[in-house]
Design an enzyme around this catalytic site. Sequence first.
Site, short mmCIF file in Angstrom:
data_model
loop_
_atom_site.label_atom_id
_atom_site.label_comp_id
_atom_site.label_asym_id
_atom_site.label_seq_id
_atom_site.Cartn_x
_atom_site.Cartn_y
_atom_site.Cartn_z
N ALA A 1 -13.07 72.10 19.66
CA ALA A 1 -13.96 72.79 18.72
C ALA A 1 -15.16 73.41 19.42
O ALA A 1 -15.71 74.39 18.96
CB ALA A 1 -14.42 71.83 17.63
N GLN B 1 -15.67 67.75 11.13
CA GLN B 1 -15.81 66.44 10.49
C GLN B 1 -15.19 66.41 9.10
O GLN B 1 -14.92 65.33 8.56
CB GLN B 1 -17.29 66.06 10.41
N SER C 1 -11.01 70.50 15.50
CA SER C 1 -10.79 69.70 16.70
C SER C 1 -9.75 68.63 16.40
O SER C 1 -9.83 67.96 15.38
CB SER C 1 -12.10 69.03 17.14
N HIS D 1 -9.09 65.77 18.08
CA HIS D 1 -9.41 64.35 18.31
C HIS D 1 -10.34 63.75 17.27
O HIS D 1 -10.64 62.55 17.31
CB HIS D 1 -9.94 64.13 19.74
N CYS E 1 -30.58 57.44 24.68
CA CYS E 1 -31.33 57.18 25.89
C CYS E 1 -31.11 58.32 26.86
O CYS E 1 -30.00 58.57 27.30
CB CYS E 1 -30.82 55.90 26.56
#
Length: 406
Positions: free
Chosen positions: A73, A181, A201, A203, A325
Site C-alpha cells: 500500500a 485498514q 495491502s 498483509h 521511542c
Amino acid sequence: MKPIYMDHHATTPIDPMVLQAMMPYLTDIFGNPSSTTHEYGREARSAVEKARGQLADLIGAQEAAEIVFTSGATEADNLALKGIGFHSSHGKGHLITIAIEHKAILDTVSKMQKQGFDVDFAPIDASGQVDLEALQKLIRPDTILITIQAANSEIGTLQPIAEIGKIAHERGIVFHTDAVQALGKIDIDVVRDSIDMLSISAHKMYGPKGVGALYVRKGVRLASQIDGGGHEHGFRSGTLNVAGIVGLGAAAELAKKELQSEAPRLRKLRDRLIKKIEANLDFSTLNGHRTNRLPNNVNFSFAFVEGESLLLACRDVALSSGSACTSSSLQSSYVLKAIGVPDSLAHCSIRFGLGKSNTEEHIDYLVDLLKKHVVRLREMSPLYDMAKEGIDIDHHQWGEHSHDEH
Ligand SMILES: *Cc1c(COP(=O)(O)O)cnc(C)c1O
C-alpha cells in the site's frame, strides 16, 4: 508461550487457506506471467488474472483491469498521489488531505509540497472525523486530488467516504482513499462510494507481506512511478510477484466471504473490551469515535500510567502504545496529537488491534491484566492520588516556586 497477538493493525498472519493457494506458485508453477508463449507463463498469467478478479469483486470494481498490482500500500499511495500530480497537472496543483493519514500519504504529500504542489489539511473533529463543510470550502479551481483514508490505523475512526466521493465528483475532482485498514472490516464499493483510486495491502488482511494494489478507475490517467517494460498497463513495471498476488487474491475472496460473520464478531469483542475497561478503570478515556470506528479497534489513554511501562507489564499480550521511542526522545503519536489529545495522555495510550485469532477469553484475560497493572503503576503516582481527591491537576497551583507552562 508466545504472547497473545493483539496488534492486527500492524500486520496479520497469513490465513492457512491463503497460504495453501500460494504454495503451487512458489514451487511448480514458476512461470513468468509475461512469457505467454508457453504453458508455464500462461498458467502464471491466468493465476494473476484470477486474483485481479477476486480483488475487483471485493471492492465492487466494474472491470478487473482497473486493479494495478504493487509491492504494497505504500507504493499504491505513492502511485496514486504522484501519479495524478505528475500526469495531468505537470507538477502543479492543489491537494486536500487530513493530518491523520498514514505516513505513506503524509510523507508523499510533504515531498510533493516541496516540489511545488499546494496542500491543505481539512479540519477533523476530536474523534478524527473530517469536517465535510470545511472540506468543501477548501476546494479550488486547481484542486486535482482529495485523498482521505477510509479508516484510521491507530484510533479506528471511519471517514464518511461516500460523502467525500460525492463532493469530489460534483466538482470534477479525483478522489483517492487508503482503504488498507477498512477492507474486510467494512463494506466498500468503489462505484457506490464514488472512489476513483483505492489503496490495498495484502498483509493487513491475512495475506502475505510485500504485495498490494491500487484500484484505478477506468479513464483516470497516472504518471507511472516505476518504469521498465510497461507491465500493468504501463502503470507499474516489473515482473509480477505471482505467489504474492495469488495470496492477495485469495485473501480478498476470504475477506469478502467473512465480512458478514467476522466483522460483527469483532465488533462484539471490541465493545466488550471498551465496556469492561470503562467499568473497571477510572481516568481512562477512549480515543476515536465511540461507534463510528473499525470493528477491531480499541484505543485508550490510561491517565497517570506511562504507556511504555504498561506495555512492558502486559507483555503477555502483543500490543502497541501511543508513543514511539525514537533515538533521542519519546515522541507521542501524531494521530493523537492531531485530534487534540494532550501529550501527557498520548504517552498513556494503548492500541488494541483485534483479529481472527482473538476470543472473549483473551479480552477478559487482558482486562484482568490491565486492572492489575494500571492499579499497581498508579500507586506510584502522586498525581493520581490528587486526581482521586478531586483536585483539578491542570489548574492546580503548585506552591510559590511553580510557574505556568501553558
Ligand atoms: C500498513 C498501512 C499502509 C502501508 O502498507 P504496506 O503494504 O505495509 O506498504 C498504508 N496505509 C495504511 C492505513 C496502513 O495501515
